[in-house]
Design an enzyme around this catalytic site. Structure first.
Site, short mmCIF file in Angstrom:
data_model
loop_
_atom_site.label_atom_id
_atom_site.label_comp_id
_atom_site.label_asym_id
_atom_site.label_seq_id
_atom_site.Cartn_x
_atom_site.Cartn_y
_atom_site.Cartn_z
CG ASP A 1 -0.75 -4.22 4.41
OD1 ASP A 1 -1.15 -3.65 3.38
OD2 ASP A 1 -0.57 -3.64 5.50
CG ASP B 1 -0.14 4.99 6.13
OD1 ASP B 1 -0.03 4.44 5.01
OD2 ASP B 1 -1.15 5.63 6.46
CG HIS B 2 -0.08 0.26 4.54
ND1 HIS B 2 -0.89 -0.81 4.86
CD2 HIS B 2 -0.87 1.36 4.58
CE1 HIS B 2 -2.12 -0.38 5.09
NE2 HIS B 2 -2.13 0.94 4.93
CG ASN C 1 -1.85 1.19 1.25
OD1 ASN C 1 -1.47 2.31 0.92
ND2 ASN C 1 -3.10 0.98 1.67
CG ASN D 1 -8.20 -1.30 5.63
OD1 ASN D 1 -7.43 -0.78 6.43
ND2 ASN D 1 -8.48 -0.77 4.45
CD GLU E 1 -4.87 4.27 0.86
OE1 GLU E 1 -5.43 5.38 0.91
OE2 GLU E 1 -4.25 3.76 1.82
CG ASP F 1 -4.73 -2.07 3.35
OD1 ASP F 1 -5.12 -2.72 4.33
OD2 ASP F 1 -4.71 -0.82 3.31
#
Length: 260
Positions: free
Chosen positions: A222, A251-252, A7, A153, A34, A151
């Site tokens: 993930d 941030d991943h 991501n 989530n 993303e 990802d």
């Protein structure tokens, strides 16, 4: 064959850092989430210069996924089946065909966040997970090697969060979310990261806020899920944790699996 998921939290905003990772990690296949751009704004030339075939399913400002492969690809699918009114770019899939190995189907996904929950966004998340399960069931009927990576989530278990209590009311950790994830796994899929690292935290996300990275306040959201035929070829899996500590990171961090 090394298959990775990343991501990137805006492909164009972080392009130098992402290209640096590609040159270092050298994945054979990578699915990105993303990307936050329409197809024509994706920096395809930069990845083609590194030897990748580029397939994109983009969306302006939000979401967007891509699949990059050093091997030829076929049977490209954009969008998760079963959602005729779903205009969010969250799924891409292709059959990857190495010259000296059996093909592997790779699905790259960006599962909805679902917050705030309860509410329409959470309903959409659970519906999307039902559609993903149905699609996985159909793929399993073909008895081919495939990996559903991305990802999700979803924080599957308490050990997948540094501070599980902080996530108890979050859509990523609600009982319904975790149950839906288990239903997908229980079709006969294998969590590649847990196959390689049964007990290690293996966090893949640290928030930009409140010093999460410095405190190692991370979560594992993930995942790379393997069909039985892919699991038979399993060699190793891991998380490129060091990427989070670099300048202007996502941030991943990337997660990856290696197959024979």
């Amino acid at each position: 064959m090394k298959i990775a998921s990343f991501n990137v939290n805006s492909i164009n905003a972080r392009l130098p850092r992402i290209l640096e990772w590609f040159e270092s990690a050298k994945p054979d296949v990578a699915v990105l989430q993303e990307i936050k751009c329409v197809d024509e704004k994706f920096p395809a030339l930069e990845f083609e210069d590194l030897g990748y075939n580029v397939e994109v399913h983009g969306q302006k400002t939000y979401n967007g996924v891509a699949l990059l492969s050093k091997h030829p690809v076929d049977d490209v699918l954009r969008g998760l089946p079963g959602g005729k009114d779903d205009d969010q770019a969250r799924y891409i899939e292709a059959l990857v065909m190495p010259e000296e190995a059996e093909p592997v189907r790779v699905g790259g996904l960006y599962l909805p966040n679902g917050n705030p929950a309860p509410g329409p966004k959470y309903d959409y998340k659970l519906d999307w997970m039902k559609r993903l399960k149905q699609h996985a069931q159909k793929l399993l009927e073909n008895e081919e090697a495939f990996i559903l990576a991305g990802d999700y989530n979803v924080i599957p278990q308490a050990e997948d969060a540094h501070n599980p209590k902080a996530w108890e009311k979050d859509a990523l950790f609600l009982p319904e979310t975790r149950a839906a994830f288990r239903e997908i796994l229980n079709l006969g899929l294998t969590d590649a990261i847990r196959q390689a690292h049964p007990r290690a935290p293996c966090y893949t996300f640290w928030d930009y806020q409140r010093g999460a990275w410095e405190k190692d306040n991370g979560i594992r959201i993930d995942h790379l899920l393997m069909s039985p035929q892919a699991a038979d070829r399993f060699k190793d899996a891991g998380v490129d944790r060091k990427e989070r500590g670099k300048e202007k990171p996502s941030d991943h961090v990337p997660a990856w699996v290696e197959l024979d």
